[in-house]
Design a protein around this motif. Sequence first.
Motif, PDB file in Angstrom:
ATOM      1  N   ALA A   1       0.819  -1.209   0.000  1.00  0.00           N
ATOM      2  CA  ALA A   1       0.000   0.000   0.000  1.00  0.00           C
ATOM      3  C   ALA A   1       0.853   1.260   0.000  1.00  0.00           C
ATOM      4  CB  ALA A   1      -0.926   0.006   1.207  1.00  0.00           C
ATOM      5  N   LYS A   2       2.031   1.192   0.598  1.00  0.00           N
ATOM      6  CA  LYS A   2       2.877   2.381   0.678  1.00  0.00           C
ATOM      7  C   LYS A   2       3.816   2.519  -0.518  1.00  0.00           C
ATOM      8  CE  LYS A   2       2.705   2.798   5.688  1.00  0.00           C
ATOM      9  NZ  LYS A   2       3.465   2.925   6.922  1.00  0.00           N
ATOM     10  N   GLU A   3       3.584   1.720  -1.575  1.00  0.00           N
ATOM     11  CA  GLU A   3       4.349   1.899  -2.810  1.00  0.00           C
ATOM     12  C   GLU A   3       3.737   3.004  -3.656  1.00  0.00           C
ATOM     13  OE1 GLU A   3       5.006  -1.744  -4.852  1.00  0.00           O
ATOM     14  OE2 GLU A   3       5.769  -2.732  -3.060  1.00  0.00           O
ATOM     15  N   PHE A   4       2.504   3.388  -3.351  1.00  0.00           N
ATOM     16  CA  PHE A   4       1.812   4.501  -3.985  1.00  0.00           C
ATOM     17  C   PHE A   4       1.639   4.322  -5.491  1.00  0.00           C
ATOM     18  CE2 PHE A   4       3.987   6.142  -0.179  1.00  0.00           C
ATOM     19  CZ  PHE A   4       2.866   6.444   0.579  1.00  0.00           C
ATOM     20  N   THR A   5       1.385   3.090  -5.927  1.00  0.00           N
ATOM     21  CA  THR A   5       1.051   2.852  -7.327  1.00  0.00           C
ATOM     22  C   THR A   5      -0.459   2.760  -7.444  1.00  0.00           C
ATOM     23  OG1 THR A   5       1.249   0.468  -7.021  1.00  0.00           O
ATOM     24  CG2 THR A   5       3.215   1.630  -7.812  1.00  0.00           C
ATOM     25  N   THR A   6      -0.987   3.277  -8.525  1.00  0.00           N
ATOM     26  CA  THR A   6      -2.425   3.279  -8.742  1.00  0.00           C
ATOM     27  C   THR A   6      -2.737   2.541 -10.036  1.00  0.00           C
ATOM     28  OG1 THR A   6      -2.578   5.424  -7.652  1.00  0.00           O
ATOM     29  CG2 THR A   6      -4.463   4.763  -8.973  1.00  0.00           C
ATOM     30  N   PRO A   7      -3.654   1.569 -10.006  1.00  0.00           N
ATOM     31  CA  PRO A   7      -4.040   0.887 -11.239  1.00  0.00           C
ATOM     32  C   PRO A   7      -4.546   1.903 -12.263  1.00  0.00           C
ATOM     33  CG  PRO A   7      -4.944  -0.238  -9.330  1.00  0.00           C
ATOM     34  CD  PRO A   7      -4.356   1.053  -8.835  1.00  0.00           C
ATOM     35  N   PRO A   8      -4.207   1.737 -13.545  1.00  0.00           N
ATOM     36  CA  PRO A   8      -4.562   2.741 -14.552  1.00  0.00           C
ATOM     37  C   PRO A   8      -6.059   2.916 -14.769  1.00  0.00           C
ATOM     38  CG  PRO A   8      -3.585   0.816 -15.586  1.00  0.00           C
ATOM     39  CD  PRO A   8      -3.451   0.627 -14.100  1.00  0.00           C
ATOM     40  N   ASP A   9      -6.859   1.915 -14.432  1.00  0.00           N
ATOM     41  CA  ASP A   9      -8.296   2.012 -14.668  1.00  0.00           C
ATOM     42  C   ASP A   9      -9.091   2.326 -13.403  1.00  0.00           C
ATOM     43  OD1 ASP A   9      -7.744  -0.388 -13.479  1.00  0.00           O
ATOM     44  OD2 ASP A   9      -9.218  -1.520 -14.635  1.00  0.00           O
ATOM     45  N   SER A  10      -8.407   2.771 -12.360  1.00  0.00           N
ATOM     46  CA  SER A  10      -9.116   3.113 -11.127  1.00  0.00           C
ATOM     47  C   SER A  10      -8.498   4.357 -10.495  1.00  0.00           C
ATOM     48  CB  SER A  10      -9.109   1.945 -10.141  1.00  0.00           C
ATOM     49  OG  SER A  10      -7.814   1.731  -9.637  1.00  0.00           O
ATOM     50  N   TRP A  11      -9.032   4.715  -9.396  1.00  0.00           N
ATOM     51  CA  TRP A  11      -8.636   5.894  -8.647  1.00  0.00           C
ATOM     52  C   TRP A  11      -8.378   5.444  -7.221  1.00  0.00           C
ATOM     53  CZ3 TRP A  11     -11.751   7.663  -4.619  1.00  0.00           C
ATOM     54  CH2 TRP A  11     -11.516   8.951  -4.150  1.00  0.00           C
ATOM     55  N   ARG A  12      -7.385   5.969  -6.595  1.00  0.00           N
ATOM     56  CA  ARG A  12      -7.025   5.551  -5.234  1.00  0.00           C
ATOM     57  C   ARG A  12      -7.106   6.765  -4.307  1.00  0.00           C
ATOM     58  NH1 ARG A  12      -2.390   1.433  -4.850  1.00  0.00           N
ATOM     59  NH2 ARG A  12      -4.193   0.148  -5.271  1.00  0.00           N
ATOM     60  N   ILE A  13      -7.709   6.522  -3.157  1.00  0.00           N
ATOM     61  CA  ILE A  13      -7.749   7.568  -2.142  1.00  0.00           C
ATOM     62  C   ILE A  13      -7.086   7.044  -0.880  1.00  0.00           C
ATOM     63  CG2 ILE A  13     -10.055   6.883  -1.389  1.00  0.00           C
ATOM     64  CD1 ILE A  13     -10.486   9.791  -0.512  1.00  0.00           C
ATOM     65  N   TYR A  14      -6.244   7.886  -0.317  1.00  0.00           N
ATOM     66  CA  TYR A  14      -5.645   7.622   0.988  1.00  0.00           C
ATOM     67  C   TYR A  14      -6.260   8.630   1.952  1.00  0.00           C
ATOM     68  CZ  TYR A  14      -1.893   4.992  -1.315  1.00  0.00           C
ATOM     69  OH  TYR A  14      -1.170   4.080  -2.040  1.00  0.00           O
ATOM     70  N   LEU A  15      -6.840   8.135   3.013  1.00  0.00           N
ATOM     71  CA  LEU A  15      -7.322   8.981   4.098  1.00  0.00           C
ATOM     72  C   LEU A  15      -6.427   8.690   5.287  1.00  0.00           C
ATOM     73  CD1 LEU A  15      -9.771  10.730   5.416  1.00  0.00           C
ATOM     74  CD2 LEU A  15     -10.304   8.526   6.441  1.00  0.00           C
ATOM     75  N   TYR A  16      -5.786   9.710   5.818  1.00  0.00           N
ATOM     76  CA  TYR A  16      -4.861   9.452   6.920  1.00  0.00           C
ATOM     77  C   TYR A  16      -5.093  10.393   8.090  1.00  0.00           C
ATOM     78  CZ  TYR A  16      -2.166  13.499   5.327  1.00  0.00           C
ATOM     79  OH  TYR A  16      -1.783  14.768   4.973  1.00  0.00           O
ATOM     80  N   ARG A  17      -4.712   9.892   9.248  1.00  0.00           N
ATOM     81  CA  ARG A  17      -4.752  10.652  10.507  1.00  0.00           C
ATOM     82  C   ARG A  17      -3.395  10.442  11.164  1.00  0.00           C
ATOM     83  NH1 ARG A  17      -9.025   9.304  15.338  1.00  0.00           N
ATOM     84  NH2 ARG A  17      -7.900  10.376  17.004  1.00  0.00           N
ATOM     85  N   ASN A  18      -2.480  11.366  10.948  1.00  0.00           N
ATOM     86  CA  ASN A  18      -1.110  11.179  11.412  1.00  0.00           C
ATOM     87  C   ASN A  18      -0.792  11.923  12.703  1.00  0.00           C
ATOM     88  OD1 ASN A  18      -1.175  13.699  10.141  1.00  0.00           O
ATOM     89  ND2 ASN A  18       0.933  13.570   9.460  1.00  0.00           N
ATOM     90  N   GLU A  19      -1.803  12.343  13.421  1.00  0.00           N
ATOM     91  CA  GLU A  19      -1.591  13.065  14.669  1.00  0.00           C
ATOM     92  C   GLU A  19      -1.828  12.164  15.870  1.00  0.00           C
ATOM     93  OE1 GLU A  19      -4.790  15.793  13.753  1.00  0.00           O
ATOM     94  OE2 GLU A  19      -3.314  17.381  13.546  1.00  0.00           O
ATOM     95  N   SER A  20      -1.269  12.548  16.991  1.00  0.00           N
ATOM     96  CA  SER A  20      -1.520  11.849  18.241  1.00  0.00           C
ATOM     97  C   SER A  20      -2.490  12.621  19.121  1.00  0.00           C
ATOM     98  CB  SER A  20      -0.208  11.637  19.001  1.00  0.00           C
ATOM     99  OG  SER A  20       0.619  10.787  18.262  1.00  0.00           O
ATOM    100  N   PHE A  21      -2.745  13.894  18.799  1.00  0.00           N
ATOM    101  CA  PHE A  21      -3.662  14.737  19.559  1.00  0.00           C
ATOM    102  C   PHE A  21      -5.025  14.065  19.639  1.00  0.00           C
ATOM    103  CE2 PHE A  21      -6.864  18.198  19.548  1.00  0.00           C
ATOM    104  CZ  PHE A  21      -6.571  18.739  20.789  1.00  0.00           C
TER     105      PHE A  21
END
Length: 115
Positions: A1-21
């Motif tokens: 998942a962290k290679e950040f490749t996207t299949p050519p016939d689709s769309w990829r969304i990453y939703l992240y929460r990188n805080e500790s607050f």
Amino acid sequence: AKEFTTPPDSWRIYLYRNESFRGAIPMTVSLDGKTMGQTGPKTYYMWDVSPGEHTVTSYSENVATLNLTTMPGRAYYVWQEVKMGLWSARSELEEVDEATGQAAVRECKLAQSAQ
């Protein structure tokens, strides 16, 4: 998942929460009206969907919504920012650029999707 490749016939969304607050507070997220799970501190989701209109929603003390129009073969990065609320934590959703999003996702672990 962290290679950040996207299949050519689709769309990829990453939703992240990188805080500790307010980290102990789980926040439910949905994609196009379907509950996908809950975020916690330093977590992310990755979803492949078809190109077009999509809505990401975060539920906490408030409801934050982000609408995206997507194109095939491209990745989109959405930051779930946690903020202080009146009674509990609040959240905001913000689309960020690829470099910012990839760096943040690298700090996080993949969350288990409800779907």
